[in-house]
Design a protein around this motif. Structure first.
Motif, PDB file in Angstrom:
ATOM      1  N   LYS A  87     -52.711  -3.530 -48.149  1.00  0.00           N
ATOM      2  CA  LYS A  87     -53.338  -4.611 -47.388  1.00  0.00           C
ATOM      3  C   LYS A  87     -53.513  -5.827 -48.305  1.00  0.00           C
ATOM      4  CE  LYS A  87     -56.102  -1.117 -44.987  1.00  0.00           C
ATOM      5  NZ  LYS A  87     -57.490  -0.668 -44.678  1.00  0.00           N
ATOM      6  N   PRO A  88     -53.607  -7.010 -47.730  1.00  0.00           N
ATOM      7  CA  PRO A  88     -53.832  -8.189 -48.579  1.00  0.00           C
ATOM      8  C   PRO A  88     -55.076  -8.055 -49.451  1.00  0.00           C
ATOM      9  CG  PRO A  88     -53.151  -8.873 -46.399  1.00  0.00           C
ATOM     10  CD  PRO A  88     -53.337  -7.386 -46.325  1.00  0.00           C
ATOM     11  N   GLU A  89     -56.082  -7.368 -48.961  1.00  0.00           N
ATOM     12  CA  GLU A  89     -57.299  -7.192 -49.762  1.00  0.00           C
ATOM     13  C   GLU A  89     -57.124  -6.246 -50.943  1.00  0.00           C
ATOM     14  OE1 GLU A  89     -56.969  -6.888 -46.453  1.00  0.00           O
ATOM     15  OE2 GLU A  89     -58.215  -5.249 -45.642  1.00  0.00           O
ATOM     16  N   ASP A  90     -55.970  -5.609 -51.042  1.00  0.00           N
ATOM     17  CA  ASP A  90     -55.659  -4.801 -52.224  1.00  0.00           C
ATOM     18  C   ASP A  90     -55.135  -5.658 -53.370  1.00  0.00           C
ATOM     19  OD1 ASP A  90     -54.385  -2.307 -50.010  1.00  0.00           O
ATOM     20  OD2 ASP A  90     -56.290  -2.250 -51.087  1.00  0.00           O
ATOM     21  N   THR A  91     -54.930  -6.927 -53.118  1.00  0.00           N
ATOM     22  CA  THR A  91     -54.457  -7.836 -54.171  1.00  0.00           C
ATOM     23  C   THR A  91     -55.473  -7.912 -55.292  1.00  0.00           C
ATOM     24  OG1 THR A  91     -53.153  -9.168 -52.630  1.00  0.00           O
ATOM     25  CG2 THR A  91     -53.841 -10.218 -54.685  1.00  0.00           C
ATOM     26  N   ALA A  92     -55.022  -7.639 -56.511  1.00  0.00           N
ATOM     27  CA  ALA A  92     -55.918  -7.608 -57.674  1.00  0.00           C
ATOM     28  C   ALA A  92     -55.093  -7.332 -58.920  1.00  0.00           C
ATOM     29  CB  ALA A  92     -56.979  -6.518 -57.508  1.00  0.00           C
ATOM     30  N   VAL A  93     -55.753  -7.437 -60.053  1.00  0.00           N
ATOM     31  CA  VAL A  93     -55.190  -6.910 -61.291  1.00  0.00           C
ATOM     32  C   VAL A  93     -55.663  -5.464 -61.409  1.00  0.00           C
ATOM     33  CG1 VAL A  93     -55.091  -7.078 -63.788  1.00  0.00           C
ATOM     34  CG2 VAL A  93     -55.149  -9.158 -62.402  1.00  0.00           C
TER      35      VAL A  93
END
Length: 124
Positions: A87-93
């Motif tokens: 999901k877009p909210e999984d975007t992270a380092v």
């Protein structure tokens, strides 16, 4: 000292999959608990998944359970994170981490060693 090197990050569309890898070197303990945590700018590091020394002893953050799978290959000193239905909210380092002991937890303070991080970006 233990060095952790992550790989496998990148750009993926929502609903897609990625697999992250983390290889440990140096004074490694093949029975260390290992984990993945993630962080976005301005936020605290969030627990994603952890795996203890013995196979099958895994634990996950609430929003990852059922979508992410952590596994390890002790012979290769490598831990993996298979991420599905992104999901877009999984975007992270995403950071790989390891303890000096056998058991981990969901608290970042548990972990003694950290990789440099790998960027995961999920587009909508």
């Amino acid at each position: 000292q233990v060095q952790l090197v992550e790989s496998g990050g990148g750009l993926v569309q929502a609903g897609g999959s990625l697999t992250l890898s983390c290889t440990a070197s140096g004074r490694t303990n093949s029975c260390s608990a290992m984990a993945w945590l993630r962080q976005t700018p301005g936020t605290e590091r969030e627990f994603v998944a952890g795996i203890n020394c013995r196979p099958g002893s895994t634990y996950y953050g609430d929003s990852m359970r059922g979508r992410f799978t952590i596994s390890r290959d002790n012979a290769k000193n490598t831990v993996y994170l298979q991420m599905n239905s992104l999901k877009p909210e999984d975007t992270a380092v995403y950071y790989c981490s390891a303890t000096q002991g056998t058991y981990g937890s969901s608290s970042p303070a548990t972990y003694n060693y950290w990789g440099q991080g790998t960027q995961v970006t999920v587009s909508s």
